[in-house]
Design a protein around this motif. Sequence first.
Motif, PDB file in Angstrom:
ATOM      1  N   ASP A  40       0.838  -1.185   0.000  1.00  0.00           N
ATOM      2  CA  ASP A  40       0.000   0.000   0.000  1.00  0.00           C
ATOM      3  C   ASP A  40       0.877   1.239   0.000  1.00  0.00           C
ATOM      4  O   ASP A  40       2.086   1.171   0.063  1.00  0.00           O
ATOM      5  CB  ASP A  40      -0.978  -0.016   1.187  1.00  0.00           C
ATOM      6  CG  ASP A  40      -0.287  -0.012   2.523  1.00  0.00           C
ATOM      7  OD1 ASP A  40       0.747   0.670   2.650  1.00  0.00           O
ATOM      8  OD2 ASP A  40      -0.783  -0.674   3.454  1.00  0.00           O
ATOM      9  N   LYS A  41       0.239   2.414  -0.075  1.00  0.00           N
ATOM     10  CA  LYS A  41       0.996   3.650  -0.269  1.00  0.00           C
ATOM     11  C   LYS A  41       1.904   3.970   0.905  1.00  0.00           C
ATOM     12  O   LYS A  41       2.882   4.700   0.762  1.00  0.00           O
ATOM     13  CB  LYS A  41       0.031   4.819  -0.508  1.00  0.00           C
ATOM     14  CG  LYS A  41      -0.843   5.174   0.699  1.00  0.00           C
ATOM     15  CD  LYS A  41      -1.738   6.360   0.387  1.00  0.00           C
ATOM     16  CE  LYS A  41      -2.591   6.737   1.598  1.00  0.00           C
ATOM     17  NZ  LYS A  41      -3.428   7.919   1.324  1.00  0.00           N
ATOM     18  N   ASP A  42       1.596   3.480   2.094  1.00  0.00           N
ATOM     19  CA  ASP A  42       2.426   3.757   3.262  1.00  0.00           C
ATOM     20  C   ASP A  42       3.493   2.695   3.471  1.00  0.00           C
ATOM     21  O   ASP A  42       4.280   2.769   4.401  1.00  0.00           O
ATOM     22  CB  ASP A  42       1.548   3.840   4.527  1.00  0.00           C
ATOM     23  CG  ASP A  42       0.622   5.045   4.493  1.00  0.00           C
ATOM     24  OD1 ASP A  42       1.015   6.054   3.895  1.00  0.00           O
ATOM     25  OD2 ASP A  42      -0.473   4.948   5.049  1.00  0.00           O
ATOM     26  N   PHE A  53       8.013   0.469   0.691  1.00  0.00           N
ATOM     27  CA  PHE A  53       7.823   1.702   1.450  1.00  0.00           C
ATOM     28  C   PHE A  53       8.323   2.859   0.591  1.00  0.00           C
ATOM     29  O   PHE A  53       9.443   2.810   0.076  1.00  0.00           O
ATOM     30  CB  PHE A  53       8.592   1.676   2.774  1.00  0.00           C
ATOM     31  CG  PHE A  53       8.335   2.877   3.641  1.00  0.00           C
ATOM     32  CD1 PHE A  53       7.202   2.934   4.441  1.00  0.00           C
ATOM     33  CD2 PHE A  53       9.209   3.960   3.650  1.00  0.00           C
ATOM     34  CE1 PHE A  53       6.940   4.045   5.232  1.00  0.00           C
ATOM     35  CE2 PHE A  53       8.964   5.067   4.441  1.00  0.00           C
ATOM     36  CZ  PHE A  53       7.826   5.118   5.246  1.00  0.00           C
ATOM     37  N   ALA A 178       3.395  11.542  11.579  1.00  0.00           N
ATOM     38  CA  ALA A 178       2.566  10.618  10.811  1.00  0.00           C
ATOM     39  C   ALA A 178       3.425   9.717   9.938  1.00  0.00           C
ATOM     40  O   ALA A 178       3.171   8.512   9.828  1.00  0.00           O
ATOM     41  CB  ALA A 178       1.566  11.396   9.960  1.00  0.00           C
ATOM     42  N   ARG A 179       4.462  10.278   9.326  1.00  0.00           N
ATOM     43  CA  ARG A 179       5.316   9.490   8.446  1.00  0.00           C
ATOM     44  C   ARG A 179       6.179   8.496   9.232  1.00  0.00           C
ATOM     45  O   ARG A 179       6.421   7.382   8.781  1.00  0.00           O
ATOM     46  CB  ARG A 179       6.183  10.416   7.608  1.00  0.00           C
ATOM     47  CG  ARG A 179       5.399  11.200   6.586  1.00  0.00           C
ATOM     48  CD  ARG A 179       4.775  10.289   5.544  1.00  0.00           C
ATOM     49  NE  ARG A 179       5.810   9.726   4.675  1.00  0.00           N
ATOM     50  CZ  ARG A 179       5.830   8.475   4.237  1.00  0.00           C
ATOM     51  NH1 ARG A 179       4.886   7.619   4.599  1.00  0.00           N
ATOM     52  NH2 ARG A 179       6.804   8.053   3.447  1.00  0.00           N
ATOM     53  N   ASP A 182       3.942   5.720   9.963  1.00  0.00           N
ATOM     54  CA  ASP A 182       3.788   4.894   8.762  1.00  0.00           C
ATOM     55  C   ASP A 182       4.936   3.894   8.645  1.00  0.00           C
ATOM     56  O   ASP A 182       4.727   2.716   8.341  1.00  0.00           O
ATOM     57  CB  ASP A 182       3.788   5.778   7.503  1.00  0.00           C
ATOM     58  CG  ASP A 182       2.515   6.593   7.334  1.00  0.00           C
ATOM     59  OD1 ASP A 182       1.508   6.261   7.982  1.00  0.00           O
ATOM     60  OD2 ASP A 182       2.547   7.565   6.545  1.00  0.00           O
ATOM     61  N   LYS A 185       4.663   1.190  11.285  1.00  0.00           N
ATOM     62  CA  LYS A 185       3.619   0.230  10.909  1.00  0.00           C
ATOM     63  C   LYS A 185       4.130  -0.720   9.837  1.00  0.00           C
ATOM     64  O   LYS A 185       3.899  -1.938   9.906  1.00  0.00           O
ATOM     65  CB  LYS A 185       2.381   0.980  10.412  1.00  0.00           C
ATOM     66  CG  LYS A 185       1.234   0.069  10.000  1.00  0.00           C
ATOM     67  CD  LYS A 185       0.036   0.880   9.520  1.00  0.00           C
ATOM     68  CE  LYS A 185      -1.105  -0.045   9.085  1.00  0.00           C
ATOM     69  NZ  LYS A 185      -2.274   0.746   8.589  1.00  0.00           N
ATOM     70  N   ALA A 186       4.826  -0.167   8.857  1.00  0.00           N
ATOM     71  CA  ALA A 186       5.367  -1.001   7.779  1.00  0.00           C
ATOM     72  C   ALA A 186       6.362  -2.027   8.306  1.00  0.00           C
ATOM     73  O   ALA A 186       6.496  -3.120   7.749  1.00  0.00           O
ATOM     74  CB  ALA A 186       6.025  -0.117   6.725  1.00  0.00           C
TER      75      ALA A 186
END
Length: 346
Positions: A40-42, A53, A178-179, A182, A185-186
Amino acid sequence: MPKSRTLPLSRRGLIAAGGALGLVAALTACGGSAKDGAGDKDGGAAASGAWTFKDDLGKEISLKAKPKNVVAYTGTAAALYDYGVQVKGVFGPTKTADGKPDVTAGSMDISKVEILGNVYDEFNIEKYASLAPELLVTNTWDGTYWYVPEASKDKILKLAPAAAVGVGGDVSMDKALARTADLAKALGADLNTKKATDAKARFEAAAAKVREATKANPGIKVLVGSGSDASFYVSTPKTSADLKYFESLGVEFVAPEKDKLDQGGFFETLSWEQAGKYKADLVLLDNRTGTLQPDALKAKPTWNELPAVKAGQVAPRVTEPIYSYDKCAQVLEDLAKAIQNAKKLG
């Protein structure tokens, strides 16, 4: 905060790569290459098990599987640690002269990581290669990889792909947070745990406290400074993620003259004779280990003459925030208190 901002940290010569050079070809395959991924995008695992990523330099990193052997800049590693992601090695200020964790290490247990370099321009390539790195992560202030030595960058980046999280330029603290989340999470972090959601809620509440403080005590002028033996540095709020965000919450900064800023546009360099050039009600002082702290600054007569110093209105600035909601919430809470307690000095 470009590389030249690491003022008192001595520039160490490049550590000889030695046997690491022979390992480059063998380990390059572990790193993969920057290409379109299936996640996904993140970033994250696709159905095929591949890991992707897209970082803040616009590079799409694609690996066959989620990387396990991660090496990171100390501050980035500390943020990942707060999300439950443990890295294998770190580079950057990690341990002080007395063996204690540097402020940049946050809550991370530094005994459980391999320290590849503890000061600017120090990066042990041979030791890095021995970790069989699959991913290197760091921050970026100005389009470069923070604390990756320019002289050995190409050799380092051949061993594993690198992902950078933006913390300067047009990026604000909320975006950097936020990044970083991300990326965590990845790498396997669960952002829905009570600890994670509570930390984010605390950050949002802390941001509201700063807004309330600036409204309740309007007109407080804040100067962001950093001291070395020879110079006093005054930062602009326009190019650092934390200061940009503080300004959006209503903090009024004393900004240096644009045409006096360093090449990267981060700060103005003043001699100690010029330290009183800008008047402020509150000084936020660089808290990094390599900079002069209040006790050492007492030896500088012009520092003692600053109105904010005379009034006892000096607070630490966490110059390199650890971009987890937990750590940044504390930064905002401390800022709110400093502004709330400050008095106008005329």
